[in-house]
Design an enzyme around this catalytic site. Structure first.
Site, short mmCIF file in Angstrom:
data_model
loop_
_atom_site.label_atom_id
_atom_site.label_comp_id
_atom_site.label_asym_id
_atom_site.label_seq_id
_atom_site.Cartn_x
_atom_site.Cartn_y
_atom_site.Cartn_z
N THR A 25 0.81 -1.06 -0.12
CA THR A 25 0.04 -0.01 0.16
C THR A 25 0.87 1.39 -0.05
O THR A 25 1.73 1.35 0.74
CB THR A 25 -0.83 0.17 1.39
OG1 THR A 25 -1.41 1.42 1.26
CG2 THR A 25 -0.20 -0.36 2.67
N ASP A 49 -1.23 2.55 4.94
CA ASP A 49 -2.46 2.28 5.81
C ASP A 49 -2.51 0.89 6.30
O ASP A 49 -3.54 0.57 6.82
CB ASP A 49 -3.62 2.91 5.31
CG ASP A 49 -3.72 2.09 3.65
OD1 ASP A 49 -3.24 1.27 3.21
OD2 ASP A 49 -5.08 2.49 3.29
N ARG A 61 -6.15 7.79 0.32
CA ARG A 61 -7.68 7.49 0.16
C ARG A 61 -8.33 7.39 1.62
O ARG A 61 -9.28 8.19 1.86
CB ARG A 61 -7.97 5.95 -0.39
CG ARG A 61 -7.78 6.02 -1.79
CD ARG A 61 -8.10 4.58 -2.44
NE ARG A 61 -9.35 4.22 -2.03
CZ ARG A 61 -10.47 4.71 -3.10
NH1 ARG A 61 -10.06 5.37 -3.94
NH2 ARG A 61 -11.63 4.14 -2.85
P1 ATP Z 1 -4.52 -1.10 -4.04
O1 ATP Z 1 -5.96 -0.57 -3.27
O2 ATP Z 1 -3.59 -0.61 -2.94
O3 ATP Z 1 -4.66 -0.32 -5.32
P2 ATP Z 1 -5.67 -3.80 -4.03
O4 ATP Z 1 -5.06 -4.94 -3.99
O5 ATP Z 1 -6.44 -3.32 -2.84
O6 ATP Z 1 -4.59 -2.52 -4.17
P3 ATP Z 1 -7.83 -4.01 -5.60
O7 ATP Z 1 -8.07 -3.51 -7.01
O8 ATP Z 1 -8.95 -3.51 -4.82
O9 ATP Z 1 -6.58 -3.52 -5.24
O10 ATP Z 1 -7.80 -5.53 -5.68
C1 ATP Z 1 -6.98 -6.26 -6.36
C2 ATP Z 1 -7.49 -7.65 -6.88
O11 ATP Z 1 -8.25 -8.18 -5.68
C3 ATP Z 1 -8.52 -7.29 -7.84
O12 ATP Z 1 -8.50 -8.21 -9.06
C4 ATP Z 1 -9.72 -7.47 -7.34
O13 ATP Z 1 -10.97 -8.03 -7.83
C5 ATP Z 1 -9.45 -8.40 -6.15
N1 ATP Z 1 -10.22 -8.41 -4.90
C6 ATP Z 1 -10.32 -7.27 -4.06
N2 ATP Z 1 -11.16 -7.47 -3.11
C7 ATP Z 1 -11.90 -8.56 -3.41
C8 ATP Z 1 -12.59 -9.50 -2.62
N3 ATP Z 1 -13.28 -8.79 -1.41
N4 ATP Z 1 -12.73 -10.56 -2.74
C9 ATP Z 1 -12.09 -11.16 -3.66
N5 ATP Z 1 -11.14 -10.44 -4.49
C10 ATP Z 1 -11.12 -9.09 -4.39
#
Ligand code: ATP
Ligand code: MG
Length: 442
Positions: A209, A213, A256
């Site tokens: 991240t 956070d 965010r």
């Molecule tokens: P950042 O927010 O730092 O950019 P992140 O890993 O939180 O990183 P997201 O785009 O939210 O980024 O999620 C990355 C991947 O994880 C995506 O392919 C998304 O579909 C999957 N993902 C997110 N939340 C879930 C969930 N609750 N269950 C299953 N898959 C998820």
């Protein structure tokens, strides 16, 4: 060296009788200072086995499993295949982590195969699984000199059953997921599917991240690079604001839900007059609102610099039908443009027509290569992740907590967010450095 209690006793000249003027200085800011309690002490030894060897009954105190190489491992390296995937937004250091994992697996564990999935979880789907790339030392040579991720990334929901089918098809024993909170939630769904099928596949997370956070993490990788990069944009708008009559510089930075980048960047350069973060609500109008404070500053100094985190003041933006991105994250309103407009209108109204310079450098910050500090951090996280995976840990992430690399259950890393404490010492430092009021609401 074995230390006795007497060795650590600090000399004092005597009883303290005078009130510190710190309270007076901060009274105008309507916040309470952070005094250290005379009984506060910091442990010299922070390892349970060391404390137990001293006879301290500390085994019931919560503690974390140390990361690192184990004498005995779970997977037979010669017969082990590994997958790596990067998901979510870009962050400095992703390539360093990939390279560190590949190097450790190749040079020290001599595993059979290392596969890289392309473009996030999408690369594990039936449609894209043939785009998988085999990673070796040559494939990762020098990749740490570049920002981004050589594997690509993506957002968007994928079917865990389909992703586990891919792992089985390629004979993967350990999957390394480098990504944010969403990615870790996705990884836990993959683990659930692995468990439901009774498979012997480990899933290890390297949490990412840029916003810093993450809970149970004293600083997330890429964060230091990010705020260092952010300072140059604050410097630019500061110079611009000085060169114009009623110059207003506004920089919108990532954050965010947590304003760490805004706070650290502002402290680093010390030219910001106002720092606005999601954790500290503010109003625009009224005698204590942001607009009047900005006006006062421009009247006194002829210019002003404002650093705003992207998640700040969201409640002020009328959100008609909030939209979400492909992963279901709520899209934020543009607080930077909003402030720019409101400040322009206000200063024009009060006879101080401004010259406003507004920068939104998010992509120019998150796409850079990690600095030396973050590179070291990333490679050490990568090594810890490999040791954890080869030792058969699963549904586990590696983090650095109090400067030690440790394992924690994946569910903990998504349990809550690390945020700037409006009553804590970091925010206090920001108030001291900027001179801004502790509150814009009363
Ligand atoms: P950042 O927010 O730092 O950019 P992140 O890993 O939180 O990183 P997201 O785009 O939210 O980024 O999620 C990355 C991947 O994880 C995506 O392919 C998304 O579909 C999957 N993902 C997110 N939340 C879930 C969930 N609750 N269950 C299953 N898959 C998820
Ligand atoms: Mg996220």
């Amino acid at each position: 060296m074995t230390l006795e209690l007497d060795d650590l006793r600090v000399r004092t000249l005597g009883a303290c009788r005078y009130d510190s003027p710190f309270a007076e200085m901060l009274a105008s800011k309507r916040t309470s200072p952070h005094y250290v309690h005379e009984d506060d002490r910091v442990l010299v030894d922070d390892t349970v086995s060391v404390l137990l060897s001293r006879g301290v009954p500390i085994d019931q105190v919560p503690s974390l499993e140390a990361a690192g190489p184990r004498r005995k491992i779970y997977f037979d390296p010669d017969a082990t295949s590994v997958g790596i995937v990067t998901c979510g937004g870009l962050c400095p250091g992703l390539n360093d982590v990939i390279r560190g994992i590949v190097q450790e697996l190749t040079e020290h564990y001599h595993v059979a195969h290392i596969y890289g999935f392309r473009n996030g979880y999408a690369g594990l789907t039936r449609q894209h699984r043939d785009r998988v790339v085999e990673l070796d030392l040559r494939a990762v040579a020098d990749i740490n000199n570049d920002g981004g991720t050589i594997l690509g990334s993506s957002r968007g929901d994928q079917d865990p059953e389909e992703m586990v089918d891919t792992l089985v098809e390629l004979g993967i024993d350990v999957l390394f997921v480098i990504g944010g909170d969403g990615s870790m939630r996705g990884a836990m769904k993959i683990v659930n599917t692995i468990d439901a099928r009774g498979l012997d596949i480990a899933v290890i997370g390297v949490p990412k991240t840029i916003d810093n956070d993450l809970p149970f993490t004293d600083q997330s990788f890429g964060f230091q690079t990010a705020f260092a990069q952010a300072t140059s944009f604050i410097a630019s708008v500061f110079i611009e604001s000085q060169a114009a009559e009623n110059g207003v510089g506004i920089v919108k930075l990532m954050g965010r839900h947590s304003g760490f980048i805004a706070c650290y960047a502002a402290l680093s350069i010390n030219d910001a007059d106002f720092v606005l973060i999601p954790e500290v609500p503010f109003v625009l109008g009224g005698p204590s609102g942001v607009l009047r404070r900005v006006e006062d500053h421009v009247r006194r100094h002829g210019q002003v610099v404002i650093v705003v985190a992207e998640g700040a003041g969201q409640e002020l933006l009328e959100q008609e039908g909030r939209t979400t991105d492909a992963s279901g994250n709520t899209k934020l309103g543009d607080i930077g443009l909003f402030l720019k407009q409101k400040i322009t209108d206000h200063l024009t109204e009060v006879g101080l027509p401004p010259t406003v310079r507004y920068l939104d450098p998010s992509y120019a910050i998150r796409s850079v290569a990690a600095n030396a500090y973050d590179s070291v951090y990333c490679v050490r996280l990568a090594h810890a992740a490999v040791h954890a995976g080869m030792a058969g840990r699963t549904e586990t992430v590696v983090v650095r907590w109090r400067r030690r690399f440790v394992h924690i259950p994946m569910s903990l890393i998504t349990s809550h967010r690390n945020q700037v404490d409006p009553d804590g010492d970091l925010w206090m430092s920001v108030l001291e450095a900027t001179g801004q009021p502790a509150s814009f609401t009363d």
